[in-house]
Design a protein around this motif. Structure first.
Motif, short mmCIF file in Angstrom:
data_model
loop_
_atom_site.label_atom_id
_atom_site.label_comp_id
_atom_site.label_asym_id
_atom_site.label_seq_id
_atom_site.Cartn_x
_atom_site.Cartn_y
_atom_site.Cartn_z
N HIS A 173 0.42 -1.48 0.08
CA HIS A 173 0.06 0.00 -0.39
C HIS A 173 0.70 0.90 -0.07
O HIS A 173 0.19 2.08 -0.62
CB HIS A 173 -0.80 0.01 1.12
CG HIS A 173 -2.25 -1.53 1.53
ND1 HIS A 173 -3.70 -0.01 0.38
CD2 HIS A 173 -2.55 -2.11 1.50
CE1 HIS A 173 -4.20 -1.52 0.56
NE2 HIS A 173 -3.65 -2.71 1.48
N LEU A 176 2.50 1.85 -3.18
CA LEU A 176 1.66 2.49 -4.22
C LEU A 176 1.35 4.01 -4.11
O LEU A 176 0.94 5.02 -4.92
CB LEU A 176 0.37 1.85 -4.15
CG LEU A 176 0.28 0.35 -5.40
CD1 LEU A 176 -1.19 -0.71 -5.41
CD2 LEU A 176 1.46 0.65 -6.88
N MET A 177 1.19 3.92 -2.66
CA MET A 177 1.23 5.25 -1.86
C MET A 177 2.02 6.36 -2.27
O MET A 177 1.53 8.12 -2.06
CB MET A 177 0.65 5.46 -0.83
CG MET A 177 0.29 7.13 -0.22
SD MET A 177 -0.33 6.31 1.76
CE MET A 177 -0.18 8.90 1.93
N LEU A 195 -5.70 6.43 5.66
CA LEU A 195 -5.47 5.80 3.47
C LEU A 195 -6.86 6.11 2.61
O LEU A 195 -6.52 7.10 1.75
CB LEU A 195 -4.80 3.88 3.89
CG LEU A 195 -4.86 3.77 1.57
CD1 LEU A 195 -3.74 5.15 1.21
CD2 LEU A 195 -4.59 2.21 2.25
N LEU A 199 -5.81 9.52 -0.41
CA LEU A 199 -6.44 9.28 -1.59
C LEU A 199 -7.16 10.03 -1.84
O LEU A 199 -7.11 10.42 -2.70
CB LEU A 199 -6.85 7.46 -1.86
CG LEU A 199 -6.18 6.65 -1.77
CD1 LEU A 199 -6.52 5.04 -1.91
CD2 LEU A 199 -4.60 6.76 -2.00
N THR A 206 -5.66 7.34 -8.26
CA THR A 206 -5.84 6.06 -8.01
C THR A 206 -6.36 5.01 -7.86
O THR A 206 -6.66 4.21 -6.52
CB THR A 206 -6.05 6.67 -6.38
OG1 THR A 206 -7.88 7.41 -6.15
CG2 THR A 206 -5.47 8.05 -6.11
N ASN A 209 -4.41 1.75 -6.45
CA ASN A 209 -4.72 2.24 -4.94
C ASN A 209 -6.16 1.51 -4.37
O ASN A 209 -6.32 0.71 -3.75
CB ASN A 209 -4.40 3.62 -3.85
CG ASN A 209 -3.06 4.03 -4.36
OD1 ASN A 209 -3.05 4.51 -6.14
ND2 ASN A 209 -2.16 4.25 -3.84
N SER A 210 -7.16 1.94 -5.24
CA SER A 210 -8.05 1.67 -4.96
C SER A 210 -8.17 -0.23 -4.78
O SER A 210 -9.30 -0.66 -3.69
CB SER A 210 -9.57 1.99 -5.53
OG SER A 210 -9.19 4.18 -5.34
#
Length: 326
Positions: A173, A176-177, A195, A199, A206, A209-210
């Motif tokens: 996570h 990617l962030m 988080l 986002l 994103t 991420n999602s």
């Protein structure tokens, strides 16, 4: 040179996204901006944090100091208490400092660190509760082979695997962030760096991420719950077959505390999920988040100590030893 000047002009344009905010500060809005409420909020969270640390620390000390509790069940419980202390320590002290200093800013790296641990410890909670359900399944359904199956190397391996999965998932996570750019007003309507709220501030895509959030929620949320329910369905079947009322009572007492903690953990988690889904009020989501970030870790030691005779006996012997040394 012409391209460089053109890029600088684009970045200086008032309507251009603030991509330089990638490593700037975020603002944690907290629960309320009313100065009169800050002492009450600070006192409430400080009290809950101290109770959480003290209660879980007593559970760990009782288990470590009493040879009667040197069993797989209490080995996993001590790890769960350690995780609860760490989870609360990730969030509450930073919030208290923010209230007392009246500085709501948090640096990019500090926020990233808080995101990491706010995902890491709930994952550990979920997996440890699943391991504890398996332990109760073996103890009740296969009592004669319990110590053979739940041997120390296996118990250590199970805990190692839970920590490994937590570390790798949280790192994914964060990885990617770190590729996101943030723009606009970097205000987080929450009391910690959560988080999904962060986002929403990103001005880059994103989607990955999602997708990872939904996928990991399914894998590390639904599958462990299915495993817990399966274990307890087999346990319930075994209890019904017991001819001794004393045996059934003992089986219920050993599972009652764990079932209460599982219900509290998943109940608050589902409550937060549905609250965020049906309401657009950030304050309501923040209030709901208090349940699984602060209240649940605080209540866990009370559930295990009040419903478990072995833990109560160990705590009594611990207090007696401490009193004799004073």
């Amino acid at each position: 040179m012409k391209i460089k000047n053109q890029t600088l002009n684009q970045l200086s344009h008032p309507d251009a996204p603030n991509i330089l905010a990638f490593k700037s500060e975020f603002i944690l809005l907290g629960f309320s901006e009313d100065p009169e409420l800050q002492p009450f909020i600070s006192g409430l969270f400080l009290s809950m944090f101290l109770i959480t640390v003290l209660g879980n620390l007593l559970i760990i000390l009782a288990i470590c100091s009493d040879p009667h509790l040197h069993t797989p069940m209490y080995f996993f419980l001590s790890n769960l208490s350690l995780v609860d202390i760490s989870f609360s320590s990730t969030i509450v002290p930073r919030m208290l400092v923010s209230i007392h200093t009246e500085n709501k800013a948090i640096s990019y790296m500090d926020c990233l660190t808080q995101v990491y641990f706010s995902m890491f410890f709930p994952i550990l909670d979920t997996l440890l509760l699943t391991v504890m359900a398996y332990d109760r399944f073996v103890a009740i359904c296969h009592p004669l082979h319990y110590m053979v199956i739940m041997n120390p190397p296996l118990c250590g391996l199970l805990v190692f695997v839970t920590w490994f999965i937590g570390v790798m998932t949280s790192l994914l996570h964060i990885f990617l962030m770190m590729h996101l750019r943030f723009c606009g007003d970097l205000k987080i309507p929450h009391f910690f760096c959560e988080l999904t709220q962060i986002l929403k501030l990103a001005c880059s895509d994103t989607f990955l991420n999602s997708t990872l959030i939904y996928f990991m929620t399914g894998v590390l949320g639904v599958f462990p719950l299915v495993g817990i329910l399966f274990s307890y369905s087999r346990i319930a079947s075994s209890i019904r077959k017991m001819s001794s009322a004393g045996g059934r009572q003992k089986a219920f007492s050993t599972c009652g505390s764990h079932l209460s903690v599982v219900s509290l953990f998943y109940g608050t988690g589902v409550g937060v999920y549905f609250t965020s889904a049906v309401t657009h009020s950030p304050k309501k989501v923040s209030v709901a988040s208090v349940m699984y970030t602060v209240v649940t870790p605080m209540l866990n030691p009370f559930i295990y100590s009040l419903r478990n005779k072995d833990v109560k006996g160990a705590l009594g012997r611990l207090f007696s030893r401490v009193a004799s040394c004073l």
